[in-house]
Scaffold this motif. Structure first.
Motif, PDB file in Angstrom:
ATOM      1  N   THR B 108       0.827  -1.210   0.000  1.00  0.00           N
ATOM      2  CA  THR B 108       0.000   0.000   0.000  1.00  0.00           C
ATOM      3  C   THR B 108       0.860   1.258   0.000  1.00  0.00           C
ATOM      4  O   THR B 108       0.602   2.218  -0.744  1.00  0.00           O
ATOM      5  N   LEU B 112       0.801   4.034  -3.113  1.00  0.00           N
ATOM      6  CA  LEU B 112       0.207   5.357  -2.880  1.00  0.00           C
ATOM      7  C   LEU B 112       1.250   6.449  -2.703  1.00  0.00           C
ATOM      8  O   LEU B 112       0.903   7.629  -2.612  1.00  0.00           O
ATOM      9  N   GLU B 137      -2.476   8.032 -10.668  1.00  0.00           N
ATOM     10  CA  GLU B 137      -2.615   8.056  -9.211  1.00  0.00           C
ATOM     11  C   GLU B 137      -3.462   6.860  -8.790  1.00  0.00           C
ATOM     12  O   GLU B 137      -4.647   6.803  -9.087  1.00  0.00           O
ATOM     13  N   TRP B 140      -7.013   4.759  -3.395  1.00  0.00           N
ATOM     14  CA  TRP B 140      -6.697   4.059  -2.143  1.00  0.00           C
ATOM     15  C   TRP B 140      -7.330   2.674  -2.087  1.00  0.00           C
ATOM     16  O   TRP B 140      -6.740   1.724  -1.582  1.00  0.00           O
ATOM     17  N   ARG B 197       1.173   9.669   1.961  1.00  0.00           N
ATOM     18  CA  ARG B 197       0.357  10.740   2.547  1.00  0.00           C
ATOM     19  C   ARG B 197      -1.108  10.654   2.131  1.00  0.00           C
ATOM     20  O   ARG B 197      -1.829  11.640   2.226  1.00  0.00           O
ATOM     21  N   ASN B 198      -1.517   9.502   1.603  1.00  0.00           N
ATOM     22  CA  ASN B 198      -2.921   9.396   1.180  1.00  0.00           C
ATOM     23  C   ASN B 198      -3.839   9.685   2.376  1.00  0.00           C
ATOM     24  O   ASN B 198      -3.773   9.024   3.403  1.00  0.00           O
ATOM     25  N   THR B 200      -7.006   9.200   2.959  1.00  0.00           N
ATOM     26  CA  THR B 200      -7.959   8.171   3.396  1.00  0.00           C
ATOM     27  C   THR B 200      -7.262   7.122   4.259  1.00  0.00           C
ATOM     28  O   THR B 200      -7.753   6.743   5.324  1.00  0.00           O
TER      29      THR B 200
END
Lengths: 253, 432
Positions: B108, B112, B137, B140, B197-198, B200
């Motif tokens: 993950t 991201l 991009e 998420w 820094r996502n 969600t």
């Protein structure tokens, strides 16, 4: 008497050990068939084959007149054959209800275990079999006495409208009163029209409830006989020194 | 043969159908405890002792801020610990959960961290999914699906090896811990730290419910509990089965309500009910349902209690074991998502350190047996609470990592001793 289960010439070996050798066997509806023999005679191997725990190497398995293939415990159960093993095969950590329904749980509409209907059916069956000493069906099986565990195991087997019930040494670990109860139960099962196969070392028990006796010795069939036409002494003699049928190379004496 | 007496004698069973009075219920509870069936008693006593000890030594321990931090900290190894319960119930072990969580976190994190560059040859693909731009991009949810998918595959692989070749789970998962450690290093590709820094994913551990929302959620929990008990009471008494005495139900409902609202009140004194805390509790409810109310759950216990009995009952033992290992890895993957959310970055040591041992110790401290066939999902939660409280409390006392590790070890050993002693007491009280 109608024969429901018949084995013709079945054999089974484990490596070099020939546990069963060309054995014939049958069980009739409404009768108690006792299966006797000394240790190592092949009694357990025979019933495990019937129950589908492992297949016979050769020979025919005939059920209700048709030749069938039994590849696993589920196949045997589907035919209506139930086995109560000597080591009871109960999961100690589960309660009585969970054990009685293990592998055949009832589900409600949402796919959830239907504990209420299972608990009811469990209490009904145990009451009908006069299992009177149990305090609650929600106790884990590990907290029950030997007699209670045996009763649960027998009740589990007869709960499923089975046609053939196989009992492996059901009274071996029981006291006098509990033995009495189990023998009554065995007779009641046969009188209800089931075929009961009873494995036992105890000839006293056998002469009390059995209709016919099959004697095995060293993996061979010795003889099948009616209880009425035989005696204690004769059975003991057959078990320990009986003539072995179909032995290749052995001369009739 | 059935004699008339057999039919007319009221059996103990039929008597048991009648409802117990509250005092009978309580005395039967104490009888169970005396015979070694301790349930959650040791852990509750342990938690109370820990709270009193640390609070008297440092008054910062029971402050809202510290407690909320503690819940967020423990959420990672609580969720991984839920998965460990599945393999412990089977009488197995999974020593790979640390780096399975690590792999999930790194997958993950890397997806991201920055937009993925689509090679120009795949312009057609870019046109299809990304409006023609070559800089993609990753959303998420796609990253989450990849992480959990990878974790599931790991579970299938390890469980498949264990069940297919009848290998000891200990060895296979030790090998797994090494291999997934290697995979983490490879996925990091030599980078020191990769920031993620996502919003969600960060939000899993960084968002809090507003105060009113917290109370509303608490009210829902209590209402659902009351409705469930009422439904249970009605359908059982209709069927003529024994029911829990009403005063006991009321008392338990009241205790639950007080606990839930006290918890939410404390959280609201700080930033509010943490989202991840709710996630952990919802997951606990769902997994508890799975293990106690479904066929799969029943078979987990049966296989762990007596594998031969399960096999003879026609249960496909190997399938249940495989599913247990898959559940364990999947939950470790979820733990990895919480890990990357909390850190906001991934590093080559993701999933290492004390994570594995905390995740294994949590359910054991919480009372799930290492011998299989006995335990519950909530044990991971309560065990994790003990570990986090001890760790956090000793940190507040200014003790170093050395002392903290040693005390955590003592708590773990004490829990295993309680398990072993209660087994012995059960055996001695005539219960086999």
């Amino acid at each position: 008497m109608e024969t429901i289960l018949e084995l013709k010439g079945v054999s089974k070996s484990f490596g070099a050990v020939q546990a069963l050798n060309n054995v014939d066997f049958r069980a009739n509806l409404g009768e108690v068939m006792a299966l006797v023999g000394d240790n190592g005679a092949g009694k357990s191997t025979l019933i495990k084959g019937v129950a589908g725990i492992y297949p016979f190497d050769s020979g025919d398995y005939i059920f209700e007149g048709r030749k069938v293939n039994v590849h696993g415990p589920r196949d045997a159960a589907a035919l209506g054959i139930e086995v109560v093993y000597q080591d009871l095969a109960l999961a100690d950590n589960l309660d009585v209800v969970a054990n009685m329904f293990l592998g055949r749980e009832r589900l409600d509409r949402l796919g959830r275990l239907d504990e209420i209907s299972m608990e009811q059916a469990c209490i009904d069956t145990l009451s009908s079999l006069a299992v009177t000493t149990l305090r609650s069906v929600r106790l884990p099986v590990r907290s029950l006495s030997g007699g209670q565990r045996q009763s649960i195991a027998v009740a589990k087997a007869v709960m499923w409208n089975s046609k053939v019930v196989i009992l492996d040494e059901p009274t071996a670990a029981l006291g006098v009163a509990q033995t009495r109860q189990v023998l009554d139960l065995v007779r009641r099962l046969a009188d209800k029209g089931l075929a009961v196969i009873l494995i036992s070392h105890n000839l006293h028990d056998i002469f009390e409830v059995a209709d016919r006796i099959t004697v095995l010795r060293l993996g061979y069939l010795v003889r099948e006989m009616a209880v009425k036409e035989t005696s204690y002494e004769e059975v003991v003699k057959e078990m320990t020194a009986g003539k072995l049928s179909h032995v290749p190379g052995m001369k009739e004496s | 043969m059935t004699t008339p007496e057999d039919i007319t004698v009221e059996s103990a069973l039929q008597k048991s159908k009648r409802t117990l009075t509250a005092s009978e219920y309580i005395s039967s509870y104490f009888q169970r405890v005396r015979s070694g069936d301790l349930g959650s008693l040791p852990i509750i006593i342990g938690l109370i002792i820990i709270a009193i000890l640390f609070q008297s030594a440092n008054s910062n321990f029971l402050t809202p801020r510290n407690l909320v931090n503690l819940f967020v900290q423990m959420s990672i190894f609580t969720v991984i610990g839920y998965g460990v319960v599945f393999v412990l119930l089977l009488g197995e072990i999974d020593l790979s959960v640390g780096y399975v969580a690590g792999v999930s976190a790194v997958v993950t994190g890397q997806l991201l961290a920055r937009p993925i560059l689509i090679p120009p040859e795949l312009q057609a693909l870019a046109d299809l999914i990304n409006g023609g731009s070559l800089s993609y991009e990753v959303p998420w949810y796609l990253a989450v699906a990849c992480s959990l998918g990878v974790a599931t595959l790991i579970g299938l692989l390890q469980g498949g090896l264990i069940t297919l070749f009848q290998l000891p789970s200990f060895i296979v998962t030790v090998g797994g811990q090494l291999a997934w450690n290697g995979v983490v290093l490879l996925l990091m590709g030599g980078a020191g730290t990769v920031n993620m820094r996502n919003p969600t994913i960060r939000g899993i551990t960084q968002s809090f419910f507003p105060a009113e929302w917290g109370y509303a959620l608490g009210a829902i929990v209590v209402i659902v509990y009351v409705l469930f008990e009422a439904y249970q009471y009605r359908s059982r008494s209709r069927a003529g089965l024994s029911v829990k005495p009403i005063p006991i139900v009321a008392l338990q409902g009241l205790a639950l309500g007080v606990m839930v609202f006290a918890f939410i009140y404390v959280c609201n004194q700080d930033r509010g009910l943490p989202f991840v805390g709710v996630l952990v509790l919802v997951l606990m409810a769902v997994l508890t349902y799975l293990t106690t109310q479904t066929k799969f759950g029943r078979y987990l216990f049966a296989v762990g209690g007596n594998r031969e009995a399960a096999r003879r009952a026609g249960i496909s033992v190997e399938r249940i074991r495989l599913m247990g290992f898959v559940m364990c890895s999947l939950l470790a993957g979820m733990g990895g998502l919480i890990l990357v959310s909390r850190l906001g970055s991934v590093a080559p040591d993701a999933g290492g350190g004390q994570l594995l041992l905390n995740s294994l110790a949590a359910p054991v401290i919480g009372g799930t047996s290492l011998y299989g066939g006995s335990g519950r999902i909530s044990s991971a939660f309560f065990g994790a609470l003990v570990i986090a409280a001890v760790d956090n409390g000793m940190f507040l006392l200014g003790l170093g990592a050395g002392q903290r590790l040693i005390l955590t070890a003592i708590v773990l050993i004490a829990a295993v001793i309680v398990d072993a002693l209660s087994r012995r007491t059960r055996e001695r009280s005539g219960i086999r």
